[in-house]
Design a protein around this motif. Structure first.
Motif, PDB file in Angstrom:
ATOM      1  N   SER A 102       0.826  -1.205   0.000  1.00 51.42           N
ATOM      2  CA  SER A 102       0.000   0.000   0.000  1.00 51.42           C
ATOM      3  C   SER A 102       0.863   1.258   0.000  1.00 51.42           C
ATOM      4  O   SER A 102       2.065   1.221   0.296  1.00 51.42           O
ATOM      5  N   ALA A 103       0.230   2.393  -0.310  1.00 49.72           N
ATOM      6  CA  ALA A 103       0.940   3.673  -0.279  1.00 49.72           C
ATOM      7  C   ALA A 103       1.400   4.005   1.138  1.00 49.72           C
ATOM      8  O   ALA A 103       2.501   4.534   1.337  1.00 49.72           O
ATOM      9  N   ASN A 104       0.559   3.701   2.126  1.00 48.64           N
ATOM     10  CA  ASN A 104       0.954   3.989   3.504  1.00 48.64           C
ATOM     11  C   ASN A 104       2.120   3.124   3.958  1.00 48.64           C
ATOM     12  O   ASN A 104       2.963   3.580   4.740  1.00 48.64           O
ATOM     13  N   PHE A 105       2.178   1.889   3.486  1.00 49.89           N
ATOM     14  CA  PHE A 105       3.333   1.050   3.821  1.00 49.89           C
ATOM     15  C   PHE A 105       4.609   1.674   3.279  1.00 49.89           C
ATOM     16  O   PHE A 105       5.657   1.669   3.949  1.00 49.89           O
ATOM     17  N   ARG A 106       4.531   2.264   2.092  1.00 53.19           N
ATOM     18  CA  ARG A 106       5.717   2.913   1.517  1.00 53.19           C
ATOM     19  C   ARG A 106       6.131   4.130   2.346  1.00 53.19           C
ATOM     20  O   ARG A 106       7.320   4.466   2.405  1.00 53.19           O
ATOM     21  N   VAL A 107       5.171   4.792   2.990  1.00 51.48           N
ATOM     22  CA  VAL A 107       5.513   5.915   3.859  1.00 51.48           C
ATOM     23  C   VAL A 107       6.368   5.444   5.034  1.00 51.48           C
ATOM     24  O   VAL A 107       7.244   6.182   5.511  1.00 51.48           O
ATOM     25  N   LEU A 108       6.146   4.211   5.496  1.00 50.08           N
ATOM     26  CA  LEU A 108       6.948   3.691   6.603  1.00 50.08           C
ATOM     27  C   LEU A 108       8.430   3.617   6.250  1.00 50.08           C
ATOM     28  O   LEU A 108       9.286   3.633   7.139  1.00 50.08           O
ATOM     29  N   ASN A 109       8.739   3.560   4.960  1.00 48.73           N
ATOM     30  CA  ASN A 109      10.135   3.585   4.533  1.00 48.73           C
ATOM     31  C   ASN A 109      10.806   4.902   4.899  1.00 48.73           C
ATOM     32  O   ASN A 109      12.025   4.963   5.085  1.00 48.73           O
ATOM     33  N   ILE A 140       6.112  -3.209  11.935  1.00 47.58           N
ATOM     34  CA  ILE A 140       5.211  -2.127  12.328  1.00 47.58           C
ATOM     35  C   ILE A 140       3.793  -2.409  11.830  1.00 47.58           C
ATOM     36  O   ILE A 140       2.819  -2.345  12.587  1.00 47.58           O
ATOM     37  N   ALA A 141       3.679  -2.746  10.552  1.00 43.65           N
ATOM     38  CA  ALA A 141       2.364  -2.958   9.951  1.00 43.65           C
ATOM     39  C   ALA A 141       1.650  -4.155  10.569  1.00 43.65           C
ATOM     40  O   ALA A 141       0.441  -4.081  10.865  1.00 43.65           O
ATOM     41  N   LEU A 142       2.358  -5.230  10.781  1.00 40.46           N
ATOM     42  CA  LEU A 142       1.743  -6.434  11.346  1.00 40.46           C
ATOM     43  C   LEU A 142       1.327  -6.192  12.801  1.00 40.46           C
ATOM     44  O   LEU A 142       0.257  -6.651  13.226  1.00 40.46           O
ATOM     45  N   SER A 143       2.162  -5.498  13.546  1.00 37.98           N
ATOM     46  CA  SER A 143       1.817  -5.204  14.937  1.00 37.98           C
ATOM     47  C   SER A 143       0.608  -4.282  15.019  1.00 37.98           C
ATOM     48  O   SER A 143      -0.306  -4.502  15.834  1.00 37.98           O
ATOM     49  N   ALA A 144       0.610  -3.255  14.193  1.00 33.00           N
ATOM     50  CA  ALA A 144      -0.496  -2.304  14.205  1.00 33.00           C
ATOM     51  C   ALA A 144      -1.811  -2.969  13.858  1.00 33.00           C
ATOM     52  O   ALA A 144      -2.873  -2.619  14.394  1.00 33.00           O
ATOM     53  N   ALA A 145      -1.764  -3.948  12.954  1.00 34.77           N
ATOM     54  CA  ALA A 145      -2.997  -4.633  12.548  1.00 34.77           C
ATOM     55  C   ALA A 145      -3.635  -5.386  13.711  1.00 34.77           C
ATOM     56  O   ALA A 145      -4.852  -5.607  13.724  1.00 34.77           O
ATOM     57  N   ARG A 146      -2.824  -5.782  14.694  1.00 38.14           N
ATOM     58  CA  ARG A 146      -3.361  -6.501  15.851  1.00 38.14           C
ATOM     59  C   ARG A 146      -4.234  -5.620  16.728  1.00 38.14           C
ATOM     60  O   ARG A 146      -5.009  -6.116  17.555  1.00 38.14           O
ATOM     61  N   LEU A 147      -4.136  -4.290  16.576  1.00 39.19           N
ATOM     62  CA  LEU A 147      -4.950  -3.377  17.382  1.00 39.19           C
ATOM     63  C   LEU A 147      -6.214  -2.941  16.679  1.00 39.19           C
ATOM     64  O   LEU A 147      -7.025  -2.225  17.251  1.00 39.19           O
ATOM     65  N   GLN A 148      -6.399  -3.346  15.434  1.00 35.89           N
ATOM     66  CA  GLN A 148      -7.593  -2.930  14.692  1.00 35.89           C
ATOM     67  C   GLN A 148      -8.812  -3.762  15.080  1.00 35.89           C
ATOM     68  O   GLN A 148      -8.681  -4.906  15.503  1.00 35.89           O
TER      69      GLN A 148
END
Length: 263
Positions: free
Chosen positions: A236-243, A255-263
Motif C-alpha cells: 500500500s501507499a501507507n506502507f511505503r511511507v513507513l520507509n 510495524i504494519a503487522l503489529s499495528a494490525a493486531r490493534l484494529q
C-alpha cells in the motif's frame, strides 16, 4: 495542538562546511571552534553555542558508527528478537493505549495515523520510553558531524540540535541514542525541528514528552504522505511511507503487522 517549526532549517539542508572534519578525537577541539562560527551564522544562540563549547568527543558514538551491520534478519527472526512475538507485543501496545485512549484517538483525528502505527513505532524504538539512549545528544551529533565519514549528512542535524537547546526543547546534556536520535521515538534533531509538534501547549517541542513525541511522529508520517483511513499493509501507499521512518523492510513489516493486531 500547534506546530513549533523552524523555517530556518530549510536553509540548513546543504550548509557550506567550513569546519575541518577528522577521523579521531585529535581535531575535535579545533573543529568546534570553527563550527561555532558556522552555527552562529545559521542562527544558533548563546545557549546552543555554550552547549557546543562543552561538547565532548563521543568514542561510543564512533564505535557504534564503525560497527554498523544493518538489519539482515528474516521477518520471523526479527520479530522474535525485537518483539518476542506479535501477540505479546500487541498486548503491550494495548496496555499503553488503554492508559490514555482519548489521546490516541485525537492523534488519529488530527493526522489520520492510527494508534497501532504510533504504538508500534514507540514500542520498537524505545520500549515505550524505557530505553531512550545513554549518550548526550549534543556530544553524539557533533561527533558524527565532525567525523569525515558522514559530516555532510550530520552537520545540519548538529546545528538543529543546538537550535533545540536554544529553544528549550533539548537539554545541553540530555541523553539519546548513539547518532543523536532523541526522545520516545528517536527523532534526529533536524526532523525534530522540522516536524516537531508542541502537543501539550507548553511553548516548546519536547521529544522526551510522550505527548509531543507521538504527535510529532504522527505529523512526520502525515507530512511524508500518509493517507488517512487507507490500508497500511505491504504493497500500500501507507506502507511505503513507513520507509521514510526506517528503510529496513522487516522493520516496516513488523510495524504494519503489529499495528494490525490493534484494529
Amino acid at each position: 495542538m500547534r506546530f513549533v517549526l523552524a523555517a530556518a532549517f530549510t536553509a540548513l539542508a546543504a550548509p557550506a562546511i567550513a569546519a575541518p572534519c577528522g577521523n579521531d578525537a585529535s581535531g575535535f577541539g579545533a573543529w568546534k571552534q570553527a563550527f561555532a562560527q558556522e552555527a552562529s551564522a545559521a542562527g544558533v544562540g548563546s545557549a546552543g553555542l555554550q552547549a557546543l563549547a562543552n561538547a565532548q568527543y563521543s568514542t561510543s558514538t564512533i564505535r557504534a558508527d564503525r560497527n554498523q551491520t544493518g538489519v539482515r534478519y528474516e521477518l520471523n527472526e526479527f520479530i522474535r528478537i525485537r518483539l518476542g512475538s506479535l501477540d505479546s507485543f500487541a498486548n503491550q501496545m494495548r496496555r499503553e493505549q488503554n492508559k490514555n485512549p482519548n489521546f490516541y484517538a485525537s492523534l488519529e483525528s488530527a493526522y489520520g495515523v492510527p494508534a497501532g502505527i504510533l504504538l508500534a513505532i514507540h514500542g520498537m524504538e524505545t520500549g515505550f520510553g524505557r530505553t531512550m539512549g545513554s549518550t548526550p545528544v549534543v556530544d553524539s551529533i557533533t561527533t558524527v558531524a565532525y567525523d569525515c565519514r558522514r559530516s555532510a549528512f550530520f552537520t545540519p542535524h548538529a546545528i538543529a540540535a543546538l537550535m533545540l537547546v536554544d529553544q528549550g526543547g533539548l537539554g545541553a546534556n540530555q541523553q539519546g541514542a548513539a547518532h543523536g536520535e532523541m526522545g520516545h521515538t528517536q527523532f534526529l534533531p533536524g526532523n525534530a525541528l522540522r516536524y516537531g509538534v508542541d502537543a501539550d501547549g507548553n511553548g516548546r517541542v519536547d521529544l522526551y514528552s510522550v505527548t509531543d513525541s507521538l504527535a510529532s511522529t504522527a505529523n512526520f508520517l502525515r507530512q511524508k504522505g500518509w493517507q488517512p483511513g487507507a490500508s497500511f499493509q505491504e504493497g500500500s501507499a501507507n506502507f511505503r511511507v513507513l520507509n521514510e521512518w526506517n528503510a529496513a523492510t522487516v522493520y516496516q513489516q513488523a510495524i504494519a503487522l503489529s499495528a494490525a493486531r490493534l484494529q
